[in-house]
Motif scaffolding. Structure first.
Motif, PDB file in Angstrom:
ATOM      1  N   ALA A 103       0.819  -1.216   0.000  1.00 31.65           N
ATOM      2  CA  ALA A 103       0.000   0.000   0.000  1.00 31.65           C
ATOM      3  C   ALA A 103       0.851   1.262   0.000  1.00 31.65           C
ATOM      4  O   ALA A 103       0.354   2.346  -0.305  1.00 31.65           O
ATOM      5  CB  ALA A 103      -0.931  -0.003   1.212  1.00 31.65           C
ATOM      6  N   GLY A 104       2.127   1.145   0.340  1.00 31.24           N
ATOM      7  CA  GLY A 104       2.994   2.301   0.349  1.00 31.24           C
ATOM      8  C   GLY A 104       3.675   2.573  -0.972  1.00 31.24           C
ATOM      9  O   GLY A 104       4.361   3.590  -1.119  1.00 31.24           O
ATOM     10  N   VAL A 105       3.514   1.675  -1.938  1.00 32.67           N
ATOM     11  CA  VAL A 105       4.175   1.827  -3.230  1.00 32.67           C
ATOM     12  C   VAL A 105       3.144   1.575  -4.328  1.00 32.67           C
ATOM     13  O   VAL A 105       2.728   0.442  -4.553  1.00 32.67           O
ATOM     14  CB  VAL A 105       5.355   0.846  -3.380  1.00 32.67           C
ATOM     15  CG1 VAL A 105       6.054   1.072  -4.721  1.00 32.67           C
ATOM     16  CG2 VAL A 105       6.342   1.003  -2.242  1.00 32.67           C
ATOM     17  N   LEU A 106       2.732   2.638  -5.003  1.00 37.11           N
ATOM     18  CA  LEU A 106       1.707   2.544  -6.035  1.00 37.11           C
ATOM     19  C   LEU A 106       2.278   2.942  -7.396  1.00 37.11           C
ATOM     20  O   LEU A 106       3.302   3.613  -7.472  1.00 37.11           O
ATOM     21  CB  LEU A 106       0.533   3.459  -5.691  1.00 37.11           C
ATOM     22  CG  LEU A 106      -0.197   3.190  -4.371  1.00 37.11           C
ATOM     23  CD1 LEU A 106      -1.343   4.177  -4.220  1.00 37.11           C
ATOM     24  CD2 LEU A 106      -0.708   1.756  -4.292  1.00 37.11           C
ATOM     25  N   PRO A 107       1.608   2.538  -8.464  1.00 35.20           N
ATOM     26  CA  PRO A 107       2.053   2.948  -9.802  1.00 35.20           C
ATOM     27  C   PRO A 107       1.975   4.474  -9.946  1.00 35.20           C
ATOM     28  O   PRO A 107       1.226   5.131  -9.215  1.00 35.20           O
ATOM     29  CB  PRO A 107       1.049   2.266 -10.736  1.00 35.20           C
ATOM     30  CG  PRO A 107       0.412   1.203  -9.927  1.00 35.20           C
ATOM     31  CD  PRO A 107       0.419   1.683  -8.516  1.00 35.20           C
ATOM     32  N   PRO A 108       2.721   5.027 -10.886  1.00 34.66           N
ATOM     33  CA  PRO A 108       2.649   6.480 -11.094  1.00 34.66           C
ATOM     34  C   PRO A 108       1.273   6.901 -11.589  1.00 34.66           C
ATOM     35  O   PRO A 108       0.545   6.122 -12.201  1.00 34.66           O
ATOM     36  CB  PRO A 108       3.726   6.741 -12.153  1.00 34.66           C
ATOM     37  CG  PRO A 108       3.899   5.428 -12.849  1.00 34.66           C
ATOM     38  CD  PRO A 108       3.655   4.375 -11.813  1.00 34.66           C
ATOM     39  N   ARG A 109       0.919   8.139 -11.310  1.00 39.86           N
ATOM     40  CA  ARG A 109      -0.385   8.649 -11.740  1.00 39.86           C
ATOM     41  C   ARG A 109      -0.431   8.936 -13.236  1.00 39.86           C
ATOM     42  O   ARG A 109      -1.474   8.809 -13.871  1.00 39.86           O
ATOM     43  CB  ARG A 109      -0.725   9.930 -10.972  1.00 39.86           C
ATOM     44  CG  ARG A 109      -0.960   9.709  -9.479  1.00 39.86           C
ATOM     45  CD  ARG A 109      -1.115  11.040  -8.754  1.00 39.86           C
ATOM     46  NE  ARG A 109      -1.291  10.838  -7.321  1.00 39.86           N
ATOM     47  CZ  ARG A 109      -2.448  10.911  -6.696  1.00 39.86           C
ATOM     48  NH1 ARG A 109      -3.547  11.165  -7.386  1.00 39.86           N
ATOM     49  NH2 ARG A 109      -2.532  10.719  -5.392  1.00 39.86           N
ATOM     50  N   GLY A 110       0.692   9.359 -13.789  1.00 39.57           N
ATOM     51  CA  GLY A 110       0.729   9.731 -15.208  1.00 39.57           C
ATOM     52  C   GLY A 110       1.945   9.153 -15.899  1.00 39.57           C
ATOM     53  O   GLY A 110       2.706   8.367 -15.328  1.00 39.57           O
ATOM     54  N   TRP A 112       1.866   7.275 -18.719  1.00 37.79           N
ATOM     55  CA  TRP A 112       1.616   5.952 -19.285  1.00 37.79           C
ATOM     56  C   TRP A 112       1.655   5.998 -20.808  1.00 37.79           C
ATOM     57  O   TRP A 112       1.066   6.878 -21.436  1.00 37.79           O
ATOM     58  CB  TRP A 112       0.270   5.416 -18.816  1.00 37.79           C
ATOM     59  CG  TRP A 112       0.221   5.161 -17.337  1.00 37.79           C
ATOM     60  CD1 TRP A 112      -0.188   6.025 -16.369  1.00 37.79           C
ATOM     61  CD2 TRP A 112       0.637   3.973 -16.667  1.00 37.79           C
ATOM     62  NE1 TRP A 112      -0.069   5.447 -15.130  1.00 37.79           N
ATOM     63  CE2 TRP A 112       0.442   4.184 -15.278  1.00 37.79           C
ATOM     64  CE3 TRP A 112       1.159   2.748 -17.101  1.00 37.79           C
ATOM     65  CZ2 TRP A 112       0.741   3.214 -14.326  1.00 37.79           C
ATOM     66  CZ3 TRP A 112       1.452   1.783 -16.153  1.00 37.79           C
ATOM     67  CH2 TRP A 112       1.237   2.017 -14.787  1.00 37.79           C
ATOM     68  N   THR A 113       2.342   5.013 -21.394  1.00 37.90           N
ATOM     69  CA  THR A 113       2.509   4.924 -22.844  1.00 37.90           C
ATOM     70  C   THR A 113       1.850   3.648 -23.351  1.00 37.90           C
ATOM     71  O   THR A 113       2.062   2.579 -22.767  1.00 37.90           O
ATOM     72  CB  THR A 113       4.004   4.896 -23.215  1.00 37.90           C
ATOM     73  OG1 THR A 113       4.639   6.068 -22.697  1.00 37.90           O
ATOM     74  CG2 THR A 113       4.191   4.838 -24.717  1.00 37.90           C
ATOM     75  N   PRO A 114       1.074   3.727 -24.440  1.00 36.91           N
ATOM     76  CA  PRO A 114       0.439   2.509 -24.965  1.00 36.91           C
ATOM     77  C   PRO A 114       1.480   1.479 -25.396  1.00 36.91           C
ATOM     78  O   PRO A 114       2.526   1.814 -25.955  1.00 36.91           O
ATOM     79  CB  PRO A 114      -0.366   3.022 -26.167  1.00 36.91           C
ATOM     80  CG  PRO A 114      -0.574   4.480 -25.902  1.00 36.91           C
ATOM     81  CD  PRO A 114       0.648   4.936 -25.181  1.00 36.91           C
ATOM     82  N   GLU A 115       1.183   0.212 -25.127  1.00 37.74           N
ATOM     83  CA  GLU A 115       2.036  -0.914 -25.530  1.00 37.74           C
ATOM     84  C   GLU A 115       1.291  -1.730 -26.580  1.00 37.74           C
ATOM     85  O   GLU A 115       0.140  -2.118 -26.369  1.00 37.74           O
ATOM     86  CB  GLU A 115       2.365  -1.802 -24.328  1.00 37.74           C
ATOM     87  CG  GLU A 115       3.337  -1.201 -23.336  1.00 37.74           C
ATOM     88  CD  GLU A 115       4.795  -1.423 -23.764  1.00 37.74           C
ATOM     89  OE1 GLU A 115       5.029  -2.256 -24.662  1.00 37.74           O
ATOM     90  OE2 GLU A 115       5.668  -0.749 -23.195  1.00 37.74           O
ATOM     91  N   SER A 193       2.432   1.153 -20.333  1.00 43.91           N
ATOM     92  CA  SER A 193       3.631   1.002 -19.509  1.00 43.91           C
ATOM     93  C   SER A 193       4.071   2.365 -19.006  1.00 43.91           C
ATOM     94  O   SER A 193       3.843   3.402 -19.640  1.00 43.91           O
ATOM     95  CB  SER A 193       4.765   0.356 -20.306  1.00 43.91           C
ATOM     96  OG  SER A 193       5.184   1.198 -21.377  1.00 43.91           O
ATOM     97  N   ALA A 194       4.705   2.359 -17.835  1.00 42.33           N
ATOM     98  CA  ALA A 194       5.300   3.562 -17.252  1.00 42.33           C
ATOM     99  C   ALA A 194       6.446   3.108 -16.367  1.00 42.33           C
ATOM    100  O   ALA A 194       6.209   2.492 -15.320  1.00 42.33           O
ATOM    101  CB  ALA A 194       4.277   4.369 -16.447  1.00 42.33           C
ATOM    102  N   ALA A 195       7.667   3.371 -16.803  1.00 43.22           N
ATOM    103  CA  ALA A 195       8.859   2.976 -16.052  1.00 43.22           C
ATOM    104  C   ALA A 195       8.800   1.487 -15.716  1.00 43.22           C
ATOM    105  O   ALA A 195       8.730   0.651 -16.609  1.00 43.22           O
ATOM    106  CB  ALA A 195       9.019   3.842 -14.808  1.00 43.22           C
ATOM    107  N   ALA A 196       8.769   1.147 -14.422  1.00 48.71           N
ATOM    108  CA  ALA A 196       8.831  -0.260 -14.017  1.00 48.71           C
ATOM    109  C   ALA A 196       7.477  -0.957 -14.039  1.00 48.71           C
ATOM    110  O   ALA A 196       7.392  -2.123 -13.660  1.00 48.71           O
ATOM    111  CB  ALA A 196       9.422  -0.356 -12.609  1.00 48.71           C
TER     112      ALA A 196
END
Length: 223
Positions: A103-110, A112-115, A193-196
C-alpha cells in the motif's frame, strides 16, 4: 465521519462487488483509497495473483472533508464493504489500518505509454482458460506424495509468468483481471507502460504489475 457519495447505485454495486472478490482471496484484505474531486480509486492486492488491482469509481460530488481537499487512507476491505449502502449510493470510510507494504508503493499517476501486441479480448479469455486447464492437468499428473506446495508453486510460476502475446505482460495479470470481473464480453482492454510498471486497463478496472528486473523505478510512495 467521512462519507463517500458515489455517482449512482451502479457505482456502489460495482464497488461492493470488487471488495467482495478481493475478500474471496484474502479475508483480511486491506484497500488503499484515494479520492480527489469526483474520482475515487480503490487499490487492492489479491495475494494469489501478485498484482495490484485498481477499481475506479465516480463520485456524485467533489470529495471534501473539512479542510481536506482529498482522501488518502488504507482501510479494511471487509469494513468498507459493510459500510457500502448500495440503495443510497454512499460508503462510510472506516478508520485507517496499518497498511501492508504494497500500500505504500503505487504505480505512477501519469506518464503511461500505450504498448502494442495485446491479443483480442476473446483470445485473452481463451488464454486464461487454457492456462487454468494446463495447471490442473500438470498437478493431477503428480503422484500424491509429490503434490507439495513447493511443486504446485513451481508449476504455477512456469504457467502464470509466461508473456501474453507479443507483450511483456505476464498471463497472471490477465487471469487476475478475469477473476476480479474486469475482463468482460464488452469493453476493449488496453496495455500501457510507465517505467517499471505495466497496466492492463479495461472499462471495469485495471491490473498493474511490476516488470521483472527493473528495481524500484517509477513508483509513487505514500506520504
Amino acid at each position: 465521519m467521512t462519507v463517500l457519495h458515489l455517482a449512482d447505485e451502479g457505482e456502489a454495486a460495482d464497488l461492493a462487488a470488487f471488495l467482495s472478490r478481493l475478500l474471496h482471496y484474502d479475508r483480511g484484505a486491506a484497500v488503499r483509497l484515494q479520492a480527489a474531486g469526483t474520482a475515487l480509486a480503490v487499490f487492492g492486492r489479491p495475494p494469489s495473483f501478485e498484482v495490484l488491482a485498481i477499481r475506479a469509481a465516480r463520485l456524485a460530488k467533489p470529495y471534501e472533508n473539512g479542510l481536506d481537499a482529498g482522501l488518502d487512507r488504507t482501510v479494511s476491505a471487509g469494513e468498507l464493504l459493510e459500510a457500502v449502502d448500495e440503495s443510497a449510493a454512499t460508503a462510510v470510510v472506516p478508520d485507517a489500518v496499518t497498511g501492508p507494504p504494497w500500500a505504500g508503493v503505487l504505480p505512477p499517476r501519469g506518464g503511461w505509454t500505450p504498448e502494442p501486441g495485446l491479443p483480442a479480448p476473446d483470445a485473452l479469455r481463451a488464454m486464461v482458460g487454457a492456462a487454468v486447464a494446463e495447471f490442473r492437468a500438470r498437478t493431477e499428473e503428480l503422484a500424491p506424495d509429490l503434490r507439495t506446495r513447493a511443486a504446485l508453486d513451481r508449476i504455477g510460476r512456469d504457467i502464470w509468468s509466461r508473456a501474453v502475446g507479443d507483450t511483456p505482460l505476464p498471463v497472471r495479470a490477465v487471469h487476475a483481471a478475469q477473476s476480479l470481473g474486469f475482463l468482460r464480453a464488452t469493453g476493449e482492454p488496453a496495455l500501457f507502460s510507465a517505467a517499471a510498471w505495466l497496466r492492463l486497463r479495461t472499462p471495469y478496472g485495471s491490473i498493474a504489475v511490476r516488470r521483472a528486473g527493473l528495481g524500484s523505478l517509477g513508483v509513487s510512495v505514500s506520504r
